[in-house]
Structures are given as C-alpha cells and as structure tokens.
Design a protein around this motif. Structure first.
Motif, PDB file in Angstrom:
ATOM      1  N   ALA A 106     -58.355 -59.696  47.889  1.00 54.92           N
ATOM      2  CA  ALA A 106     -56.968 -59.963  47.506  1.00 54.92           C
ATOM      3  C   ALA A 106     -56.255 -60.843  48.536  1.00 54.92           C
ATOM      4  O   ALA A 106     -55.259 -61.510  48.208  1.00 54.92           O
ATOM      5  CB  ALA A 106     -56.213 -58.653  47.337  1.00 54.92           C
ATOM      6  N   GLY A 107     -56.767 -60.866  49.749  1.00 54.65           N
ATOM      7  CA  GLY A 107     -56.086 -61.610  50.822  1.00 54.65           C
ATOM      8  C   GLY A 107     -56.404 -63.096  50.880  1.00 54.65           C
ATOM      9  O   GLY A 107     -55.878 -63.806  51.747  1.00 54.65           O
TER      10      GLY A 107
ATOM     11  N   LYS B 158     -58.797 -55.369  49.852  1.00 53.36           N
ATOM     12  CA  LYS B 158     -57.822 -56.202  50.562  1.00 53.36           C
ATOM     13  C   LYS B 158     -58.425 -57.525  51.022  1.00 53.36           C
ATOM     14  O   LYS B 158     -57.705 -58.529  51.123  1.00 53.36           O
ATOM     15  CB  LYS B 158     -57.251 -55.441  51.761  1.00 53.36           C
ATOM     16  CG  LYS B 158     -56.207 -54.403  51.391  1.00 53.36           C
ATOM     17  CD  LYS B 158     -55.575 -53.803  52.634  1.00 53.36           C
ATOM     18  CE  LYS B 158     -54.452 -52.842  52.287  1.00 53.36           C
ATOM     19  NZ  LYS B 158     -53.823 -52.266  53.498  1.00 53.36           N
TER      20      LYS B 158
ATOM     21  N   LEU C 183     -60.592 -49.811  50.420  1.00 50.97           N
ATOM     22  CA  LEU C 183     -59.333 -50.558  50.416  1.00 50.97           C
ATOM     23  C   LEU C 183     -59.324 -51.637  51.493  1.00 50.97           C
ATOM     24  O   LEU C 183     -59.026 -52.814  51.205  1.00 50.97           O
ATOM     25  CB  LEU C 183     -58.156 -49.594  50.626  1.00 50.97           C
ATOM     26  CG  LEU C 183     -56.758 -50.234  50.705  1.00 50.97           C
ATOM     27  CD1 LEU C 183     -56.411 -50.917  49.394  1.00 50.97           C
ATOM     28  CD2 LEU C 183     -55.714 -49.180  51.070  1.00 50.97           C
ATOM     29  N   ASP C 184     -59.665 -51.256  52.721  1.00 50.02           N
ATOM     30  CA  ASP C 184     -59.572 -52.203  53.850  1.00 50.02           C
ATOM     31  C   ASP C 184     -60.746 -53.180  53.901  1.00 50.02           C
ATOM     32  O   ASP C 184     -60.559 -54.348  54.246  1.00 50.02           O
ATOM     33  CB  ASP C 184     -59.495 -51.426  55.177  1.00 50.02           C
ATOM     34  CG  ASP C 184     -58.219 -50.604  55.295  1.00 50.02           C
ATOM     35  OD1 ASP C 184     -57.235 -50.923  54.594  1.00 50.02           O
ATOM     36  OD2 ASP C 184     -58.214 -49.623  56.082  1.00 50.02           O
TER      37      ASP C 184
ATOM     38  N   MET D 119     -53.217 -49.592  45.635  1.00 51.39           N
ATOM     39  CA  MET D 119     -52.928 -51.020  45.590  1.00 51.39           C
ATOM     40  C   MET D 119     -51.671 -51.284  44.768  1.00 51.39           C
ATOM     41  O   MET D 119     -51.436 -50.645  43.737  1.00 51.39           O
ATOM     42  CB  MET D 119     -54.111 -51.783  44.993  1.00 51.39           C
ATOM     43  CG  MET D 119     -55.374 -51.717  45.821  1.00 51.39           C
ATOM     44  SD  MET D 119     -56.761 -52.608  45.064  1.00 51.39           S
ATOM     45  CE  MET D 119     -56.231 -54.317  45.285  1.00 51.39           C
TER      46      MET D 119
ATOM     47  N   GLN E  56     -51.173 -56.853  44.705  1.00 55.84           N
ATOM     48  CA  GLN E  56     -52.519 -56.851  45.286  1.00 55.84           C
ATOM     49  C   GLN E  56     -53.583 -56.861  44.192  1.00 55.84           C
ATOM     50  O   GLN E  56     -54.599 -57.545  44.314  1.00 55.84           O
ATOM     51  CB  GLN E  56     -52.701 -55.625  46.192  1.00 55.84           C
ATOM     52  CG  GLN E  56     -51.975 -55.712  47.524  1.00 55.84           C
ATOM     53  CD  GLN E  56     -52.097 -54.435  48.330  1.00 55.84           C
ATOM     54  OE1 GLN E  56     -52.085 -53.325  47.782  1.00 55.84           O
ATOM     55  NE2 GLN E  56     -52.194 -54.571  49.646  1.00 55.84           N
TER      56      GLN E  56
END
Length: 202
Positions: free
Chosen positions: A83-84, A80, A75-76, A132, A136
């Motif tokens: 998605a960021g 992410k 996830l991190d 998510m 996201q």
C-alpha cells in the motif's frame, strides 16, 4: 558207469563255467548300484539357499506445518509495504521493485507455503477488515496487481529485470529466489491474498 561219471563231470564243468561268467556281471551291477547310491547321497548334501526379496517400505515424511505470521507481521511486513508504493511519481518503478523484493522476502521469512493456511487466511482477513483504513485498502488494490505481474513475469522468464538492479535489490532478490521452495512460498502468498475474502480459498 563211466558214461554217468562223464555226464556228471560235464555238468559240473558247465555249472562252474556259468558261475565264473556270472561274477563280472554281478560286480558291474553292484558297481552301478554303488555309483547311483553315491550320486544320490551327494545330491542330498547339496544345500540350495533361496534369498527372499527384501521389500523396503518408504513412508513419505509428513509436511511440517509452521505458524502463520501474526496480524501485526502481516500488516507491517506485507499489506503496508504494498500500500505504501507511491504511484504516478518519477521513482514509482523503483519503489515497486523494492516492494516486490520485500514481499518476496516476507514469503520466505515466514515459509508461507508451509504455514497453517487456515490461520493465515483468518489473520489476513482480520487485518484487511479491522486494521487497515479504507485508504490503505484502496492503495493496496492499486499496487498489488503490479507486484503480482512483476514477480510472475520473473518466474516465467527466469530473468531479473533491470529495475531491480537500478533499485539496488537485484542481488538480494537473486539470493532469495535461489532458496528451496522460494516460488512455492510466493505462489501461496499470492493465491491466498487474491482469495482471502472467499471461504473456500478459491
């Protein structure tokens, strides 16, 4: 009487002559036999060594399987990051370059090509479905193919784009891609991300 004695003497001399002539012949025959016997003995003494070919069996080492990244790590460090990316902004290309290098590094850090694939796919799907938000997931979908095209283009051409230098990540990326199995790790991460919703991985 004298005639008889003369005949006997003549016969005796003849026999003696034959006997004398026979000796060299016997000697030659004996010498020949001795030579053959010596040759046969010498042949018997010869030792012939036959070396059997050595067969070496090489067993291919089994591939070491490592643990897949956890759901939190995925996830991190992966979802992410992609998605960021802020798309449609002035620095979007630089952000994409930074994200591409971060994703590529993630693949190396966890040796994705060597990890437990079933565990990897389960963790990826769990993150996608349970960790998510819909927003996201939408942002990830919007940016993911840009990352794929960027890294696949580098793999095909072998050239690091100028955007990586502009983003200040060119040296880091060049160091990462020089690692053994770097592109295998990326290919594995990409393919299983593209198919994580399929039960057969295709």
């Amino acid at each position: 009487m004298k005639k008889i004695i003369s005949v006997l003497l003549t016969m005796l001399m003849t026999v003696s002559l034959f006997a004398a002539c026979d000796r060299p012949l016997n000697r030659e025959v004996n010498d020949g036999r001795e030579m053959l016997s010596s040759t046969a003995t010498a042949e018997k003494k010869k030792v012939t060594t036959v070396t059997e070919p050595t067969t070496t069996t090489t067993t291919k080492a089994e591939k070491k399987v490592v643990a897949a990244p956890t759901e939190k790590q995925l996830l991190d460090g992966f979802f992410k990051v992609v998605a960021g990316i802020e798309r449609g902004t002035a620095g979007a290309s630089l952000k994409e370059a930074e994200a591409a290098v971060a994703v590529f590094k993630f693949a190396q850090d966890y040796s994705i090509a060597s990890c437990d694939i079933e565990e990897l796919r389960d963790n990826m799907l769990d993150v996608w479905e349970d960790s998510m938000t819909a927003e996201q997931r939408s942002d990830f979908d919007a940016s993911w193919m840009g990352i794929v095209q960027l890294l696949d283009g580098i793999q095909a051409k072998g050239k690091t784009p100028a955007a990586f230098a502009d983003a200040g990540v060119a040296d880091e990326f060049d160091s990462l891609k020089a690692q053994k199995g770097a592109w295998d790790n990326w290919d594995t991460l990409r393919s299983h991300t593209m198919t994580m919703g399929n039960s057969d991985g295709e």
